[in-house]
Design a protein around this motif. Structure first.
Motif, PDB file in Angstrom:
ATOM      1  N   THR A  53      -7.685 -30.332 -76.044  1.00 57.44           N
ATOM      2  CA  THR A  53      -7.524 -29.051 -75.563  1.00 57.44           C
ATOM      3  C   THR A  53      -6.604 -29.034 -74.564  1.00 57.44           C
ATOM      4  O   THR A  53      -6.167 -27.905 -74.457  1.00 57.44           O
ATOM      5  N   ARG A  56      -1.425 -30.031 -75.634  1.00 57.17           N
ATOM      6  CA  ARG A  56      -1.439 -29.549 -76.835  1.00 57.17           C
ATOM      7  C   ARG A  56       0.014 -29.573 -77.538  1.00 57.17           C
ATOM      8  O   ARG A  56       0.930 -29.223 -76.722  1.00 57.17           O
ATOM      9  N   PRO A  90       3.775 -25.233 -81.923  1.00 54.70           N
ATOM     10  CA  PRO A  90       4.750 -24.745 -82.869  1.00 54.70           C
ATOM     11  C   PRO A  90       6.003 -24.367 -82.103  1.00 54.70           C
ATOM     12  O   PRO A  90       5.950 -24.527 -80.564  1.00 54.70           O
ATOM     13  N   MET A 128       2.532 -16.672 -73.086  1.00 55.39           N
ATOM     14  CA  MET A 128       1.079 -17.114 -73.045  1.00 55.39           C
ATOM     15  C   MET A 128       0.870 -17.985 -71.667  1.00 55.39           C
ATOM     16  O   MET A 128      -0.247 -17.944 -70.961  1.00 55.39           O
ATOM     17  N   ALA A 129       1.745 -18.687 -71.154  1.00 53.62           N
ATOM     18  CA  ALA A 129       1.666 -19.467 -69.968  1.00 53.62           C
ATOM     19  C   ALA A 129       1.360 -18.710 -68.752  1.00 53.62           C
ATOM     20  O   ALA A 129       0.526 -18.611 -67.958  1.00 53.62           O
ATOM     21  N   THR A 180       0.017 -15.235 -68.685  1.00 55.53           N
ATOM     22  CA  THR A 180      -1.240 -14.854 -68.893  1.00 55.53           C
ATOM     23  C   THR A 180      -2.544 -15.835 -68.527  1.00 55.53           C
ATOM     24  O   THR A 180      -3.335 -15.519 -68.380  1.00 55.53           O
ATOM     25  N   ALA A 181      -2.187 -16.996 -69.190  1.00 56.42           N
ATOM     26  CA  ALA A 181      -3.158 -18.139 -69.180  1.00 56.42           C
ATOM     27  C   ALA A 181      -3.221 -18.148 -67.661  1.00 56.42           C
ATOM     28  O   ALA A 181      -4.448 -18.482 -67.072  1.00 56.42           O
ATOM     29  N   THR A 229      -5.474 -16.160 -65.823  1.00 55.82           N
ATOM     30  CA  THR A 229      -6.903 -16.103 -66.118  1.00 55.82           C
ATOM     31  C   THR A 229      -7.572 -17.338 -65.858  1.00 55.82           C
ATOM     32  O   THR A 229      -8.526 -17.619 -66.609  1.00 55.82           O
ATOM     33  N   THR A 234      -6.249 -20.679 -65.367  1.00 55.62           N
ATOM     34  CA  THR A 234      -5.918 -22.235 -65.734  1.00 55.62           C
ATOM     35  C   THR A 234      -4.690 -22.054 -65.104  1.00 55.62           C
ATOM     36  O   THR A 234      -3.968 -21.296 -64.359  1.00 55.62           O
ATOM     37  N   LYS A 238     -11.035  -9.698 -71.453  1.00 56.62           N
ATOM     38  CA  LYS A 238      -9.792  -9.066 -71.075  1.00 56.62           C
ATOM     39  C   LYS A 238      -9.330  -8.401 -72.063  1.00 56.62           C
ATOM     40  O   LYS A 238      -9.214  -8.740 -73.146  1.00 56.62           O
ATOM     41  N   THR A 242      -3.121 -13.653 -76.197  1.00 60.08           N
ATOM     42  CA  THR A 242      -3.347 -14.770 -76.917  1.00 60.08           C
ATOM     43  C   THR A 242      -3.232 -15.920 -75.703  1.00 60.08           C
ATOM     44  O   THR A 242      -4.049 -16.985 -75.822  1.00 60.08           O
ATOM     45  N   GLY A 243      -2.313 -15.835 -74.744  1.00 61.19           N
ATOM     46  CA  GLY A 243      -2.440 -16.576 -73.447  1.00 61.19           C
ATOM     47  C   GLY A 243      -3.900 -16.454 -72.807  1.00 61.19           C
ATOM     48  O   GLY A 243      -4.265 -17.535 -72.127  1.00 61.19           O
ATOM     49  N   MET A 244      -4.318 -15.302 -72.455  1.00 61.50           N
ATOM     50  CA  MET A 244      -5.788 -15.600 -71.942  1.00 61.50           C
ATOM     51  C   MET A 244      -6.679 -16.042 -72.772  1.00 61.50           C
ATOM     52  O   MET A 244      -7.492 -16.677 -72.033  1.00 61.50           O
ATOM     53  N   LEU A 299      -6.116 -18.588 -74.872  1.00 64.26           N
ATOM     54  CA  LEU A 299      -6.068 -20.102 -74.702  1.00 64.26           C
ATOM     55  C   LEU A 299      -6.712 -20.429 -73.190  1.00 64.26           C
ATOM     56  O   LEU A 299      -7.417 -21.566 -73.330  1.00 64.26           O
ATOM     57  N   SER A 300      -6.632 -19.554 -72.190  1.00 61.78           N
ATOM     58  CA  SER A 300      -6.977 -19.841 -70.850  1.00 61.78           C
ATOM     59  C   SER A 300      -8.656 -20.054 -71.007  1.00 61.78           C
ATOM     60  O   SER A 300      -9.411 -20.872 -70.492  1.00 61.78           O
ATOM     61  N   GLN A 351     -10.407 -20.484 -73.663  1.00 65.97           N
ATOM     62  CA  GLN A 351     -10.701 -21.664 -74.578  1.00 65.97           C
ATOM     63  C   GLN A 351     -10.793 -22.873 -73.870  1.00 65.97           C
ATOM     64  O   GLN A 351     -11.956 -23.662 -73.870  1.00 65.97           O
ATOM     65  N   ILE A 352      -9.786 -23.250 -72.920  1.00 66.10           N
ATOM     66  CA  ILE A 352      -9.644 -24.238 -72.346  1.00 66.10           C
ATOM     67  C   ILE A 352     -10.813 -24.502 -71.278  1.00 66.10           C
ATOM     68  O   ILE A 352     -11.317 -25.456 -70.927  1.00 66.10           O
ATOM     69  N   LEU A 353     -11.050 -23.311 -70.485  1.00 67.10           N
ATOM     70  CA  LEU A 353     -12.040 -23.328 -69.618  1.00 67.10           C
ATOM     71  C   LEU A 353     -13.497 -23.083 -70.296  1.00 67.10           C
ATOM     72  O   LEU A 353     -14.383 -23.392 -69.391  1.00 67.10           O
ATOM     73  N   MET A 401      -0.220 -19.186 -83.408  1.00 65.05           N
ATOM     74  CA  MET A 401      -0.978 -19.925 -82.609  1.00 65.05           C
ATOM     75  C   MET A 401      -2.409 -19.424 -82.330  1.00 65.05           C
ATOM     76  O   MET A 401      -3.293 -20.544 -82.417  1.00 65.05           O
ATOM     77  N   LEU A 456      -3.925 -20.963 -85.364  1.00 58.87           N
ATOM     78  CA  LEU A 456      -3.752 -22.345 -85.389  1.00 58.87           C
ATOM     79  C   LEU A 456      -5.056 -22.859 -84.698  1.00 58.87           C
ATOM     80  O   LEU A 456      -5.536 -24.001 -85.035  1.00 58.87           O
ATOM     81  N   TRP A 457      -4.996 -22.559 -83.532  1.00 61.74           N
ATOM     82  CA  TRP A 457      -5.974 -23.126 -82.474  1.00 61.74           C
ATOM     83  C   TRP A 457      -7.300 -22.303 -82.248  1.00 61.74           C
ATOM     84  O   TRP A 457      -8.194 -22.531 -81.443  1.00 61.74           O
ATOM     85  N   LEU A 462      -8.043 -19.394 -81.328  1.00 61.29           N
ATOM     86  CA  LEU A 462      -8.384 -18.719 -80.014  1.00 61.29           C
ATOM     87  C   LEU A 462      -9.243 -17.610 -80.045  1.00 61.29           C
ATOM     88  O   LEU A 462      -9.068 -16.844 -81.002  1.00 61.29           O
TER      89      LEU A 462
END
Lengths: 324, 432, 323
Positions: free
Chosen positions: A51, A54, A57, A66-67, A69-70, A73, A75, C62, C126-128, C130-131, C133-135, C161, C164-165, C167
């Protein structure tokens, strides 16, 4: 202190930060099961699971977006872009997304992500796997760009970058990964934006980052044999830039050579030259000399590539010319 | 086209450095006969007429009317042939204006005219240019050893060495520091390095007048005015680095190569920046409530100080400055206002405040410079300081002696002059 | 039926759609008077997508939207005044006048945010996810994107992605038939773009984008799935861009008969008709009058609000020592 390779120092930084903060995660191509093409992420998937570590692809464009916006939020993503040559694929996320939100949204969001990548020539990787695109990245306001040259700085600065609440591009060099050096043990960070004087000198200041610091130190030895005392300043951080350190060194030597492995025209060396003129014009006893890659693609064949890359010998020549 | 200089070296007299161009008798392009009046200059309180020493045409005018020209300067040229209209040599007002911008560069004497033709620009590095200007050296008299004849620092050094030798040969005293010390240098235990005192924002060097007489005898002092302040009001600076450069230049001019630094508030930051600059051998550092050790500064105080034009407006801010208002000598506000009026620097210091303290924040960090000091260092701070918080003293590195003074505000040198003088003396003595 | 909004929920959706419509029409009027600045992209006729899709979301969820995002801003809970004030570049705007109408964000409401790089909202959501899911937050990210954005390369990368994941992200395709002036059939070989979802192993549903209840039902099912950890889903909402690309659009490429046909199926009319039987004319008239008054007041206030003053903002300077 422990003797470590540059790649191992980075690995230690990632491991320590992931242990300390569960919101830190790493992702990128080949970084999980394989441990990274340069083995920087070796063993992380085993320790932290799939998790938070990762394999992705081949999607640099979306991964970087994605980095961003992750990071907004909750992370702290650390994204590996395998080669700096692939950075142009990430540019929308950096130029149109990451660089604007802090200001445009009036401070509503934080963006604590790190984009790790490695560049540089000398390994026979050809025109699409050897570039240094420092200036392209450092040009973007709102993003920090750092490029440590020693294992100790690699570890300390990566830890600082991960803890930074703003986007940081972390530039590594393929020929530095196997270099060794003493690395302080434990939770030691190195602040972003502070240069280090690696060798004191009185006749000329040589400013460099990353692998070019290694070349500059070799050049200082050559220059010593010429009777010239060169001061080597490892800028470590391209942006923010430690202008005070640059000015202080030039106030002492009155001569400057700036070295960058990227292209010359509109390049990082040009920015350094202009910065020196802005802040230390009246200290200059000669024009600032630039040692850079010529404005050409990087060829494959060894003699062709070697002829192009900035080197200790080229730095020495530039220094001697400046001192005429 | 051959040209011949119109020289004034015989006209200046040895007591003068410059002459004033009063009037040109003709304009460029006019024909000239030997003995014609060319130009009238003022020398040693008298007007001197310069006549043509040959026939020809007045070609170039380097110093316009009303402009000062150094003794030895070439004021203009006489050409053998009539200058063509539009030719660069036929000089109009534009060249006069260019000459006005930087007359020194256009000056050439007989000896140096072989180095550069009159009117051509000296090629010199920025550093050489600055050093020459501060030493009063004429670039046109120096031949450059760098690429394309560029004058470098080493050429200035050589010229200065030559000048010193000349002075020595003539049995003259070499230029030394202009010092404001009220204490005559005693024969015994004389400190060779002077104590350089740097005042704070909005003040001037007179702020040290209580402390200086209290220093141990044998200590020479130089009280400097900050850029934009006091006698330096015409030369403001916009960054702490620029302040350091300008102070360093002045010390260099005075021949001060090493010194003990004492700085108050902005002057403390300047002392640290000066030390970091590395051009001066610093023997010890005493800082009074220095800037540069943290972002906070009382923005209202800075603004109020820069803005006040009446005693009524200034008084409340001076009260903020000290721990106990009674510590201020009576009439201090009036005197401070008079000083500011005299200096005419209100706008300059307001502009400096804006660039040095943007948005009420100290726009510079000198904690690093403090940490790099390798000489005895002392920090003095009033516990009641309401301009820069005494809490900044906590950033002092371990080698620094820190003195927190009870009942004292932002200006220990006024509020506690005896103790301040004692601590400065002890710092200087400890440097050996 | 499962996932059908309650009457109260539908009434609130209708009220927010009214707010958006009055907002768009007010902007149109002020643009003609020369009182707006820069291009404005109106979403008249598309309100059901932005409002009904976001009505499904919870506070901690979000959303990333497009340059045509007014319905999403209001749908996700932002008040009208900060949106209008932002559009008029006022200090009181949601982003202090720095963002303008295309890039509005309200982090507290989960609107992060408008995006004027077509396609960029897709990896953003998608990035949100991902975050999330991780948290392990149990939240869902939503992306509202258009048929133009569906043709970008980054759309493929991000959806791949997401699938795949697995999300927690829901892709709401607001198919308004045009990418600027170019109609969808000139941009894509397939009419129903959501058939591509199969390639990312995600379910998809096509709905009438002018029917708020249909949009709500379909999106709600996908959101529940995503929240359960079963991965992303897509809802393709067929709608139509009534008012052209932006206020700078000279028009002339949309068929008048198409516009007329879609106006008959205006989402406000569709919802009104459905609600009339449930709540009666009086209630609807009351809501309509209140919505109109609310927007009028927001305009009036915003237009007299102060303009921002420029300063170098240390709090938003990433190179500041303060960070």
């Amino acid at each position: 202190m422990a003797m470590m390779r540059y790649a191992e120092a980075l690995n230690a930084a990632l491991r320590e930060e992931m242990q300390a903060d569960p919101s830190v995660f790493v992702f990128g191509e080949d970084i999980g099961r394989y441990g990274g093409v340069f083995k920087v992420t070796k063993g992380l998937m085993e320790e932290f699971g799939e998790t938070r570590v990762r394999d992705t692809p081949i999607s640099e464009q979306a991964l970087t977006a994605m980095a961003v916006t992750a990071a907004m939020t909750g992370t702290r993503p650390v994204l590996e872009i395998m080669y700096a040559d692939f950075v142009p694929l990430t540019l929308d996320a950096l130029v149109n997304q990451a660089s604007i939100y802090n200001y445009i949204w009036n401070g509503q969001v934080k963006m604590p992500f790190v984009l790790r990548t490695q560049g540089g020539g000398g390994a026979g990787a050809g025109a699409q796997h050897s570039k240094s695109l420092d200036s392209m990245l450092a040009h973007i306001p709102g993003i920090k760009v750092v490029a440590p040259s020693t294992p100790a700085d690699a570890k300390g600065m990566l830890k600082a970058a991960i803890r930074d609440d703003q986007p940081v591009v972390f530039l590594e060099h393929k020929l530095l990964y196997n270099t060794r050096g003493e690395v302080p043990e434990g939770d030691v960070t190195v602040p972003l934006g502070k240069a280090a004087t690696l060798r004191e000198g009185s006749d000329i200041s040589i400013f460099a980052t990353s692998k070019m610091v290694v070349e500059a130190l070799k050049a200082a030895d050559l220059l010593a044999a010429d009777g010239v005392s060169a001061e080597i300043v490892d800028l470590r951080s391209l942006r923010p830039l430690d202008v005070n350190a640059i000015v202080a060194s030039i106030a002492k030597t009155h001569h400057a050579v700036v070295v960058n492995e990227g292209w010359r025209f509109c390049g990082y060396a040009a920015e350094l030259s202009a910065t020196i003129m802005d802040h230390a014009f009246d200290e200059l006893d000669a024009p600032v000399a630039r040692v850079t890659l010529p404005d050409m693609p990087i060829p494959y064949s060894e003699p062709l590539e070697t002829a192009m890359l900035p080197s200790a010998e080229k730095i020495r020549t530039a220094a001697l010319k400046t001192l005429k | 086209m051959a040209t011949h200089p119109i020289s004034i070296d015989s006209a200046g007299g040895e007591y003068m450095e410059t002459v004033l161009v009063i009037a040109w008798a003709m304009k460029s392009g006019d024909p000239v006969k030997t003995g014609d009046l060319l130009v009238t200059v003022e020398t040693a309180k008298a007007a001197t007429e310069i006549e043509a020493d040959r026939d020809g045409w007045l070609a170039e005018i380097f110093f316009a009317e009303g402009q000062e020209a150094p003794v030895g300067a070439v004021l203009g040229t006489i050409a053998d042939a009539k200058p063509m209209a539009g030719q660069p040599a036929s000089v109009g007002p534009a060249t006069a204006a260019a000459a006005a911008a930087n007359p020194r560069e256009l000056v050439a004497d007989e000896a140096s005219s072989s180095i550069r033709p009159p009117g051509s620009r000296a090629v010199a590095s920025p550093l050489a240019r600055r050093l020459a200007a501060s030493a009063g050296l004429d670039l046109a008299t120096i031949s450059g050893s760098g690429p394309h004849g560029r004058i470098k620092k080493r050429d200035i050094d050589a010229a200065l060495a030559a000048r010193t030798n000349e002075h020595d040969d003539a049995g003259q005293r070499t230029p030394t520091a202009v010092q404001t010390s009220p204490v005559a240098a005693p024969a015994l235990a004389r400190q060779t390095a002077p104590v350089v005192l740097i005042h704070g924002f909005g003040s001037d060097r007179s702020v040290w007048r209580q402390v200086v007489p209290l220093l141990q005898s044998g200590i020479d002092t130089i009280s400097l005015d900050l850029p934009g302040h006091g006698t330096e009001s015409a030369r403001p600076a916009s960054s702490i680095e620029e302040i350091a450069f300008l102070l360093s230049d002045r010390l260099e001019e005075m021949g001060v190569g090493n010194a003990h630094l004492v700085g108050h508030s902005l002057g403390g930051a300047a002392a640290l920046a000066l030390a970091r600059l590395g051009r001066l051998a610093v023997r010890s550092v005493t800082l009074l409530a220095p800037g540069g050790l943290g972002p906070e500064i009382n923005a209202s105080f800075i603004a109020g100080l820069a803005r006040a034009t009446t005693v009524q407006a200034l008084q409340p801010w001076l009260t903020v400055m000290v721990g106990d208002p009674a510590a201020l000598p009576s009439g201090y506000a009036q005197a401070a206002l008079r000083q500011m009026e005299k200096a005419g620097n209100r706008d300059a210091i307001a502009a400096m405040a804006e660039s040095l303290f943007p948005d009420g924040t100290q726009g510079f960090d000198l904690a690093g410079a403090l940490g790099e000091l390798a000489v005895p260092t002392r920090l003095i701070w009033g516990r009641l300081d309401r301009v820069i918080p005494a809490a900044h003293a906590a950033r002092a590195p371990g080698f620094t002696a820190v003195h927190l003074l009870d009942g004292v505000g932002h200006v220990p040198q006024i509020e506690a002059p005896v103790l301040t003088a004692r601590l400065i003396t002890e710092t200087v003595r400890s440097a050996g | 039926m499962k996932n059908t909004p309650s009457v109260e929920q539908h009434l609130e959706i209708y009220r927010r759609m009214l707010l958006v419509r009055h907002l768009e029409e007010g902007l149109g009027t002020l643009h003609k008077e020369g009182r707006t600045r820069g291009p404005i992209h109106r979403c008249d006729g598309q309100e059901a997508v932005g409002v009904a899709a976001t009505a499904v979301l919870e506070a901690g969820d979000k959303v990333a939207t497009t340059h045509r995002g007014h319905a999403v801003y209001i749908g996700k809970g932002m008040a009208v005044h900060p949106v209008v004030a932002e559009i008029f570049g006022r200090a009181t705007g949601a982003c202090g006048g720095r963002a303008g109408h295309m890039l509005v964000a309200d982090a507290e409401k989960g609107v992060i945010g408008g995006n004027a790089i077509v396609g960029a909202g897709i990896p953003a959501a998608t990035g949100m996810a991902l975050s999330m899911q991780i948290l392990g937050t149990g939240n869902v990210a939503m992306c509202i994107f258009g048929d133009g954005a569906a043709q970008t390369g980054i759309c493929h990368e991000a959806m791949n992605m997401a699938g795949l994941w697995k999300l927690p992200v829901v892709f709401v395709l607001e198919h308004n038939q045009f990418g600027l002036t170019v109609p969808s059939e000139v941009q894509s070989p397939v009419e129903d773009l959501s058939i591509r979802a199969a390639g990312y192993a995600m379910p998809a549903e096509i709905v009438d984008g002018n029917d708020a209840v249909a949009v709500y039902r379909a999106v709600s099912a996908m959101v529940e799935r995503a929240r359960r950890g079963e991965g992303p889903g897509m809802v393709e909402c067929k709608t139509y861009r009534i008012e052209g690309f932006s206020t700078s659009d000279m028009g002339g490429y949309q068929k008048p008969e198409d516009i007329a046909a879609w106006k008959e199926r205006d989402p406000l009319l569709v919802s009104r008709k459905a609600l009339l039987g449930d709540v009666g004319e009086a209630k609807l008239a009351e809501i309509e009058a209140a919505a109109k008054a609310e927007v009028a007041e927001a305009f009036e206030t915003a237009l007299s609000d102060p303009m921002p003053e420029f300063s170098l903002d240390e709090a938003c300077n990433p190179y500041s020592e303060a960070h």
